[in-house]
Design an enzyme around this catalytic site. Structure first.
Site, short mmCIF file in Angstrom:
data_model
loop_
_atom_site.label_atom_id
_atom_site.label_comp_id
_atom_site.label_asym_id
_atom_site.label_seq_id
_atom_site.Cartn_x
_atom_site.Cartn_y
_atom_site.Cartn_z
N GLU A 110 6.22 15.26 2.74
CA GLU A 110 6.53 16.38 1.62
C GLU A 110 5.33 17.16 1.28
O GLU A 110 4.67 17.69 2.41
CB GLU A 110 6.03 15.83 0.54
CG GLU A 110 6.71 14.85 0.10
CD GLU A 110 6.62 13.83 -0.95
OE1 GLU A 110 4.89 13.94 -1.89
OE2 GLU A 110 6.82 12.78 -1.51
N HIS A 149 -6.94 9.99 -3.06
CA HIS A 149 -5.29 9.80 -3.95
C HIS A 149 -4.89 8.68 -4.22
O HIS A 149 -4.33 8.26 -4.42
CB HIS A 149 -4.32 10.11 -2.71
CG HIS A 149 -4.39 10.55 -1.70
ND1 HIS A 149 -3.98 12.11 -1.77
CD2 HIS A 149 -4.96 10.67 -0.08
CE1 HIS A 149 -4.00 13.13 -0.80
NE2 HIS A 149 -3.95 12.49 0.33
N ARG A 204 6.28 -1.83 -12.28
CA ARG A 204 5.54 -3.20 -12.37
C ARG A 204 4.66 -2.55 -13.57
O ARG A 204 4.84 -1.46 -13.49
CB ARG A 204 5.24 -3.75 -11.40
CG ARG A 204 3.78 -2.18 -10.14
CD ARG A 204 2.47 -2.74 -10.28
NE ARG A 204 2.49 -0.93 -9.15
CZ ARG A 204 1.50 -0.66 -9.24
NH1 ARG A 204 1.46 -0.15 -9.90
NH2 ARG A 204 1.76 0.51 -8.34
P1 ADP Z 1 0.69 5.50 -3.02
O1 ADP Z 1 1.89 5.29 -3.60
O2 ADP Z 1 0.39 5.53 -2.08
O3 ADP Z 1 -0.25 5.82 -4.25
P2 ADP Z 1 1.62 8.76 -4.15
O4 ADP Z 1 2.89 9.06 -3.69
O5 ADP Z 1 2.33 8.11 -4.90
O6 ADP Z 1 1.53 7.38 -3.57
O7 ADP Z 1 1.01 9.71 -4.28
C1 ADP Z 1 -0.20 9.53 -4.45
C2 ADP Z 1 -1.13 10.41 -5.36
O8 ADP Z 1 -1.29 11.82 -3.94
C3 ADP Z 1 -1.14 11.57 -6.08
O9 ADP Z 1 -1.17 11.21 -7.51
C4 ADP Z 1 -1.24 12.99 -6.12
O10 ADP Z 1 -2.31 12.93 -5.72
C5 ADP Z 1 -1.32 12.86 -3.83
N1 ADP Z 1 -0.03 13.15 -3.98
C6 ADP Z 1 1.24 12.61 -3.18
N2 ADP Z 1 2.54 13.54 -2.80
C7 ADP Z 1 1.74 14.76 -2.87
C8 ADP Z 1 2.21 15.83 -2.39
N3 ADP Z 1 3.66 16.10 -1.77
N4 ADP Z 1 1.41 16.47 -2.58
C9 ADP Z 1 0.38 16.71 -2.84
N5 ADP Z 1 -0.18 16.11 -3.86
C10 ADP Z 1 1.16 14.71 -3.97
#
Ligand code: ADP
Length: 669
Positions: free
Chosen positions: A200, A235, A291
Site C-alpha cells: 500500500e 501500529h 468480530r
Molecule cells: P492490523 O490488522 O495488523 O492491525 P491494519 O491494516 O489494521 O493492520 O493497520 C493497522 C495500523 O497501521 C493502522 O491503524 C494505521 O495506523 C497503520 N496503517 C495501515 N495501513 C497504512 C497505510 N497505508 N498508511 C499509513 N498507515 C497505515
C-alpha cells in the site's frame, strides 16, 4: 434467546460478556487454561470447564476442547470474544456441524474479510475507495517491486492475513524492499501460516477512523457511528474515542454508507468493524474485522446501546433492536487501554504479580472493563492488557477531563504499566486540540516518554512518614498486646522510634540517593529533606492512606511496600518508586526478612555468583535470572554477608520466591 452460552475467551472480554448475559438471564459457561483456574472470568461464570495447559494453542485455541465443553455443559452458543477463535472460519463451521450457534458472522464472511487482499477486491467492486496499492495474487519479488515503483515510495508492506500489526514493514526506498518482504513473510508465516503480501501507499499523516456496523439474518443493516483510533504505538491502538473529533457530517455519512456497503457485499450478520484511514478529507478502506472490537465500549457510551446484547439477539435469530433513524450520538467517550508494558523500553510487555490495585470509583460516566484483580499475575502466555478505562462526558473536553482524573486515581504496583504514559497523552495540549494522526505518539515521544523525574521533597517526606506511622502503629499494637496496657507507647505524641531522638533514612531513586533526617518532637516531626527543613505530622485515613501535614499543608498518599524494601508512593496522580536503603529497616508489611531478595517474576536461575558466608557490597551482582527472554540481575541491597542461597543455577523459581539473603555488615560483625 439462548438459555446458556459458553464464552471461548478469558480476561476482561469474558467478564464483560458474562455481565450482559447475566442481565439478560442467560446462564454462562467459562473455559479456562490451567493458568486461569482461579481467574475472575471463571469465578464470575455460572459454570467453568478447564480445557488445557496455559499456552493458548493448547487451550483457548483448541476447537475440539471448546466444542466438547459446550456439549458437556449444554451451552447452545459460543461467544468467541475478540482474538483467539473469533475470526476463525473453520471453528465457526465446526460449531455449526456440532449444532452449536457461533455468535458471529457466517464463515463465508469471516473468510472473505479475513484476507486483506480479498476484502479489498470486494470493497473495490462495491465502489469503496481503497488506499492505492497492490493486492494481487502474483507474489514474486519482481511483481511486487514493480507494483511498489508504480505506487511510489514510501510504501507499506502488509501481510494479507495480518492482524495485530504483525507482518507489516514501512519501506522508504526500492533498495530496502527485498529485505522488508523477506522479514514480513517470515513473520506472517509464523503468525498466520500464510505469507501472502500486499503493498500500500504509506499515508504520511492519516487518522484511523472505523465504523461500527451491525447486520441481522433478515437483511437489516445499521452503523453505530465511528471511532477514532489514531492514538497508536507500534501500529496498535492505545486510546480510542467516539465520535471522531472534527469529522465533517458529509464524511461521516459517506463512511456510514461505505461501511454498510461492505457488510452488504459479504452478507454480514452480527457486529463488525470497517476500518479506514482518513487524510486530507478523503478516506480509504483498509480492512474489516469480523468480530466485536476491544474498543466497542466507546460506541456503547455514545449510543446507549449494549453491543453484546445485540450480538446475542441477532445470533438467536432476532432482528436488530433498532433502525438507523433511531440511533444518535450523545456526548463523547474515550477508552484508554491500561497495559503491563514499559513505554521507556519501546512498550515492551512486562509481566508479574499485581501487588496493589486501586481503581477510581465507577459511575455512569466511568466504566472499567477488566479481568484482573489484586493478587493476579500478568503472565507471558496472554495479552498484557490489564484493563480498559472508559469515560463519557457531554462533550470531548468534559470527557477528557474525566479521563485525566480517572487515570490519576488509578494505582497499580507490580509489572511496569503505561499508566503514567497515558496520563501524559491525556494531558498533552495537542491531544486536547484533537490534532490526531497515527504518528501522534512518535511525533510527541519526548514529551510523552520523558526521562524519569526525581522524587520531590513531598514524595520523600511521604515515604518517610509512612515508615514512621507503620513503626509507631506496630509499637502501639505490641504495647497493647503486652502486659502493660497503660504503656506510654500508646501515645502518638512524643513517640520515638527505638528510643532515638534522631533518625535518618536513605532512599535510592533511580540513580539518585536521597537522605532524609527525622527529629522527633513532642507533637510533630522535623524532617531534613534535600530541599530544606519542614515540620510534619502524619496519620492514617480509614482506607490505609497516609494523611500528612507538611508545614501546614495537608497531603494524601498511598504508600505500598513490596518486594522487600521497595516503596511505591502514589501522590498527586503520580507514582514514584523508591528503594529504602536502610539495613534492617525494610519496614513492616513487606513479608521479607531484612536483606532477603525475592524473584521479581517467574524465571530460570542462570547464574549464582555467591555462596553462603561471602562478604558482598551494596549493588554487587549475586544471581542472574532469565524470564521472558530477558536477563535480570539480582544485586545486593546492602553491604554485608550472604546468609542464605536458596537456588542453584538451572532452578526454576516462582514469582516472590526468596532467592537469597544478605545480613547487614553491622548485624554480622
Ligand atoms: P492490523 O490488522 O495488523 O492491525 P491494519 O491494516 O489494521 O493492520 O493497520 C493497522 C495500523 O497501521 C493502522 O491503524 C494505521 O495506523 C497503520 N496503517 C495501515 N495501513 C497504512 C497505510 N497505508 N498508511 C499509513 N498507515 C497505515
Amino acid at each position: 434467546m439462548f438459555d446458556k452460552i459458553l464464552i471461548a475467551n478469558r480476561g476482561e472480554i469474558a467478564c464483560r460478556i458474562i455481565r450482559t448475559a447475566r442481565r439478560l438471564g442467560v446462564a454462562t459457561v467459562a473455559v479456562c487454561s490451567d493458568a486461569d483456574a482461579d481467574a475472575l472470568h471463571v469465578r464470575m461464570a455460572d459454570e467453568a470447564v478447564r480445557i488445557g495447559p496455559a499456552a493458548a494453542r493448547d487451550s483457548y485455541l483448541r476447537h475440539d476442547a471448546v466444542i466438547a465443553a459446550c456439549q458437556r455443559t449444554g451451552a447452545q452458543a459460543v461467544h468467541p470474544g475478540y482474538g483467539f477463535l473469533s475470526e476463525n472460519a473453520e471453528f465457526a463451521e465446526a460449531c455449526a456441524a456440532a449444532g452449536i450457534t457461533f455468535i458471529g458472522p457466517p464463515p463465508a464472511a469471516i473468510r472473505a474479510m479475513g484476507s486483506k487482499s480479498e476484502s479489498k477486491r470486494i470493497m473495490e467492486s462495491a465502489g469503496v475507495p481503497l488506499v492505492p496499492g497492490y493486492h494481487g495474487s502474483d507474489q514474486d519479488d519482481a511483481t511486487l517491486s514493480r507494483a511498489a515503483d508504480d505506487i511510489g515510495y514510501p510504501v507499506l508492506v502488509k501481510a494479507s492475513a495480518g492482524g495485530g500489526g504483525k507482518g507489516m514493514r514501512i519501506v522508504r526506498a526500492a533498495a530496502d524492499l527485498p529485505e522488508a518482504l523477506a522479514g514480513a513473510r517470515r513473520e506472517a508465516c509464523a503468525a498466520f501460516g500464510d505469507d501472502t503480501m500486499l503493498i500500500e501507499k504509506l499515508l504520511e499523516r492519516p487518522r484511523h477512523v472505523e465504523m461500527q456496523v451491525f447486520g441481522d439474518s433478515h437483511g437489516n443493516y445499521v452503523h453505530l457511528f465511528e471511532r477514532d483510533c489514531s492514538l497508536q504505538r507500534r501500529h496498535q491502538k492505545v486510546i480510542e474515542e467516539a465520535p471522531a473529533p472534527g469529522l465533517p457530517e458529509d464524511v461521516r455519512a459517506r463512511l456510514g454508507e461505505a461501511a454498510i456497503a461492505a457488510a452488504h457485499a459479504v452478507g454480514y450478520v452480527g457486529a463488525g468493524t470497517v476500518e479506514f484511514l482518513y487524510q486530507d478529507g478523503a478516506f480509504f478502506f483498509i480492512e474489516m474485522n469480523t468480530r466485536l472490537q476491544v474498543e466497542h465500549p466507546v460506541t456503547e457510551m455514545i449510543t446507549g446501546q449494549d453491543l453484546v446484547e445485540w450480538q446475542l439477539g441477532v445470533a438467536a435469530g432476532g432482528t436488530l433492536p433498532c433502525a438507523q433513524a433511531d440511533l444518535a450520538v450523545r456526548g463523547h467517550a474515550f477508552e484508554a487501554r491500561i497495559y503491563a508494558e514499559d513505554p521507556e523500553r519501546d512498550f515492551l510487555p512486562s509481566t508479574g504479580r499485581i501487588h496493589h490495585l486501586r481503581t477510581p470509583p465507577e459511575t455512569e460516566g466511568l466504566r472499567i472493563d477488566s479481568g484482573i484483580v489484586e493478587g493476579d499475575a500478568v503472565s507471558i502466555h496472554y495479552d498484557p492488557m490489564i484493563a480498559k478505562l472508559v469515560v463519557w462526558g457531554p462533550d470531548r473536553a468534559a470527557a477528557l477531563h474525566r479521563l485525566r482524573a480517572a487515570l490519576a486515581g488509578y494505582q497499580i504496583v507490580g509489572p511496569a504499566t503505561n499508566l503514567a504514559f497515558l496520563s501524559r497523552v491525556a494531558a498533552h495540549p495537542a491531544f486536547a486540540r484533537a490534532a490526531l494522526t497515527t504518528h501522534f505518539i512518535d511525533n510527541h515521544r519526548d514529551a510523552l516518554v520523558p526521562v524519569r523525574a526525581g522524587a520531590s521533597d513531598a514524595v520523600l517526606a511521604l515515604a518517610v512518614l509512612d515508615l514512621l506511622e507503620h513503626a509507631r502503629q506496630e509499637a502501639a499494637a505490641q504495647a497493647r498486646a503486652g502486659a502493660d496496657p497503660s504503656s506510654p507507647w500508646h501515645l502518638a505524641t512524643g513517640w520515638r522510634m527505638n528510643g532515638h531522638a534522631f533518625r535518618a533514612f536513605t532512599f535510592l531513586d533511580g540513580e539518585a540517593r536521597h537522605r532524609v533526617g527525622v527529629r522527633f518532637g513532642p507533637d510533630a516531626y522535623t524532617l531534613d529533606l534535600p530541599g530544606g527543613r519542614c515540620t510534619a505530622r502524619a496519620a492514617r485515613a480509614s482506607d490505609g492512606d497516609l494523611v500528612a501535614e507538611l508545614d501546614g499543608q495537608r497531603l494524601q498518599a498511598t504508600v505500598v511496600c513490596h518486594d522487600g524494601n521497595r516503596r511505591s508512593v502514589f501522590h498527586a496522580g503520580r507514582a514514584h518508586l523508591l528503594l529504602l536503603d536502610e539495613p534492617g529497616a525494610a519496614g513492616p508489611g513487606t513479608g521479607a526478612a531484612s536483606g532477603s531478595l525475592s524473584a521479581p517474576m517467574p524465571g530460570l536461575v542462570t547464574q549464582v555468583s555467591v555462596a553462603v558466608g561471602d562478604k558482598v557490597t551494596s549493588g554487587q551482582a549475586l544471581m542472574v535470572l532469565e524470564a521472558m527472554k530477558m536477563e535480570h540481575t539480582i544485586t545486593a541491597p546492602l553491604d554485608g554477608t550472604v546468609t542464605e542461597v536458596n537456588f542453584a543455577a538451572g532452578s526454576q523459581v516462582g514469582d516472590g520466591d526468596v532467592l537469597l539473603s544478605v545480613a547487614a555488615a553491622a548485624e554480622t560483625a
